[in-house]
Design an enzyme around this catalytic site. Structure first.
Site, PDB file in Angstrom:
ATOM      1  N   ARG A  94      10.592  11.133  -1.573  1.00 48.89           N
ATOM      2  CA  ARG A  94      10.259  10.706  -0.469  1.00 48.89           C
ATOM      3  C   ARG A  94       9.080  11.852   0.200  1.00 48.89           C
ATOM      4  NH1 ARG A  94      11.685  12.776   4.404  1.00 48.89           N
ATOM      5  NH2 ARG A  94      13.923  13.704   3.804  1.00 48.89           N
ATOM      6  N   TYR A 119      -5.750  -8.185  12.887  1.00 47.42           N
ATOM      7  CA  TYR A 119      -4.532  -8.988  12.272  1.00 47.42           C
ATOM      8  C   TYR A 119      -3.496  -8.961  13.266  1.00 47.42           C
ATOM      9  CZ  TYR A 119      -0.515  -8.798   9.228  1.00 47.42           C
ATOM     10  OH  TYR A 119       0.599  -8.971   8.745  1.00 47.42           O
ATOM     11  N   ASP A 130      -9.479  -0.293   9.900  1.00 42.68           N
ATOM     12  CA  ASP A 130      -8.678  -1.090   8.776  1.00 42.68           C
ATOM     13  C   ASP A 130      -9.797  -1.772   7.982  1.00 42.68           C
ATOM     14  OD1 ASP A 130      -7.337  -2.972   7.196  1.00 42.68           O
ATOM     15  OD2 ASP A 130      -6.241  -3.650   8.786  1.00 42.68           O
ATOM     16  N   LYS A 143      -3.501  -6.247  -0.711  1.00 41.54           N
ATOM     17  CA  LYS A 143      -4.493  -7.076  -0.813  1.00 41.54           C
ATOM     18  C   LYS A 143      -5.407  -6.624  -1.921  1.00 41.54           C
ATOM     19  CE  LYS A 143      -2.636  -8.745   2.956  1.00 41.54           C
ATOM     20  NZ  LYS A 143      -1.811  -7.663   3.406  1.00 41.54           N
TER      21      LYS A 143
END
Length: 379
Positions: free
Chosen positions: A39, A92, A165, A190
């Protein structure tokens, strides 16, 4: 025996061993010298963060479990309860839902700025505790192109950070730090990973201070990306430049076909000369325009979209984007579903709007399929 793998192995482990307390003290005394718990850091997720940092020309990054986690980390880098965010109205739908439903609950407010005001009238939307401007390099789903340098200047003039973004463009087309951005994020799912088999995100910082803050947020909120997903994403990045060339080339041909077809009312693609930001997109994208194309059917209705979807063989409906295989999405029913009908109409997201993610298949096959599918929309 010394093993020198050419490719980084997958460190599929949650924890790393220490020989003694001296090693433990070295871990805390020399950050980055070794690993303790995945983590906090793992060789595979660090390799992904470093790869995207290099592509974007940043100072450091954190890899996250999804693009949404990346947006969350980016916003928390600058915001606390009582702060305010400016967000492009063309954004988005998931980003808007996060701001509206969750960050609002945590005391972080948001105001949406129309595209036309992002660079010319930003001050009209700012408040005393506004901290940042969030927008997309190329907007989803209407592919509007923000003047990045002007947006950075407008934000910085008000003392705000610019958070971008860059998912639709990828760093192959555009590197926002060159224009003044402060944080750059990607849905690695993506174009960066590129094969529709990874769910991941990344945020890159322009300064070492912001990079350290990002890593703290990623660790304490547990936004960590798994070793396997990190490894797959790094493998995908190795072909990113080749893929983006092919995506852009095919999308240009698709957009030109759509622009000439009588069943299509309007096409949204920055590579078309009639696109309002064509010249800007060419400059910011080094002459390439990406693989996303949206269009509005002449029959602006859900029935026409359904006929198109049923007829198409090479563009299956899949509510994501940027894989090597082409697909289509329906913004009004997926990414922007949470908006009211009035909000969708105001943004131009009508019933007949379809978004294509153009893959890297032989382009003549894609064009033939689109032609016959468009014919099916005419009754």
């Amino acid at each position: 025996m010394h093993i020198h793998p050419k490719i980084t192995p997958i460190y599929q482990t949650s924890v790393f061993k220490f020989e003694d307390l001296n090693e433990l003290e070295l871990y805390f005394g020399e950050p980055g010298s070794r690993y303790l718990y995945s983590r906090n850091g793992n060789p595979n997720s660090d390799e992904l963060a470093e790869a995207v940092t290099h592509l974007e020309g940043g100072a450091g990054a954190v890899a996250t479990g999804s693009g949404m986690a990346a947006i969350f980390a980016a916003l928390l880098t600058y915001c606390t309860a009582g702060d305010h965010v400016l967000c492009a109205a063309d954004i988005y739908g998931g980003s808007a839902a996060l701001l509206n439903q969750e960050l609002d609950r945590l005391g972080i407010g948001v105001s949406y700025v129309p595209f036309e005001d992002l660079t010319t009238n930003l001050a009209a939307y700012a408040q005393p505790r506004t901290r940042l401007l969030l927008c997309e390099t190329i907007s989803n789903p209407l592919l509007r192109v923000v003047d990045l340098r002007a947006a950075a200047e407008a934000a910085h003039a008000l003392g705000l950070k610019l958070v971008l973004d860059n998912t639709f463009a990828s760093p192959v087309l555009t590197q926002p730090f060159e224009y003044g951005a402060d944080l750059v994020m990607h849905s690695v799912t993506k174009y960066l990973a590129g094969h529709s088999d990874v769910t991941a995100g990344v945020v890159v910082a322009r300064t070492p201070e912001d990079a350290a803050r990002l890593r703290q947020i990623g660790t304490l909120f547990g936004l960590t990306l798994s070793p396997m997903e990190s490894w797959l994403a790094v493998r995908g990045i190795k072909t990113l430049r080749l893929r983006m060339e092919a995506h852009s080339r095919n999308a240009q041909a698709v957009a030109e076909l759509l622009a000439q077809h009588p069943a299509v009312q309007e096409v949204f693609y920055p590579g078309l000369a009639q696109h309002p930001q064509h010249t800007l997109a060419r400059e910011q994208g080094a002459g390439r325009f990406g693989g996303m194309v949206s269009f509005r059917l002449l029959d602006d209705s859900t029935n026409a979209v359904s006929r198109f979807m049923r007829a198409s063989q090479r563009f299956p409906f899949a509510p994501s984007l940027a894989g090597v295989d082409s697909s289509l999405s329906y913004p009004a029913g997926t990414s922007h579903r949470a908006l009211t009908e009035e909000q969708r109409q105001e943004l131009g997201i009508t019933a007949g709007l379809v978004r294509l993610s153009v893959g890297i298949e032989p382009v003549e096959e894609l064009l033939a399929d689109l032609h016959q599918a468009l014919e099916a929309t005419v009754v």
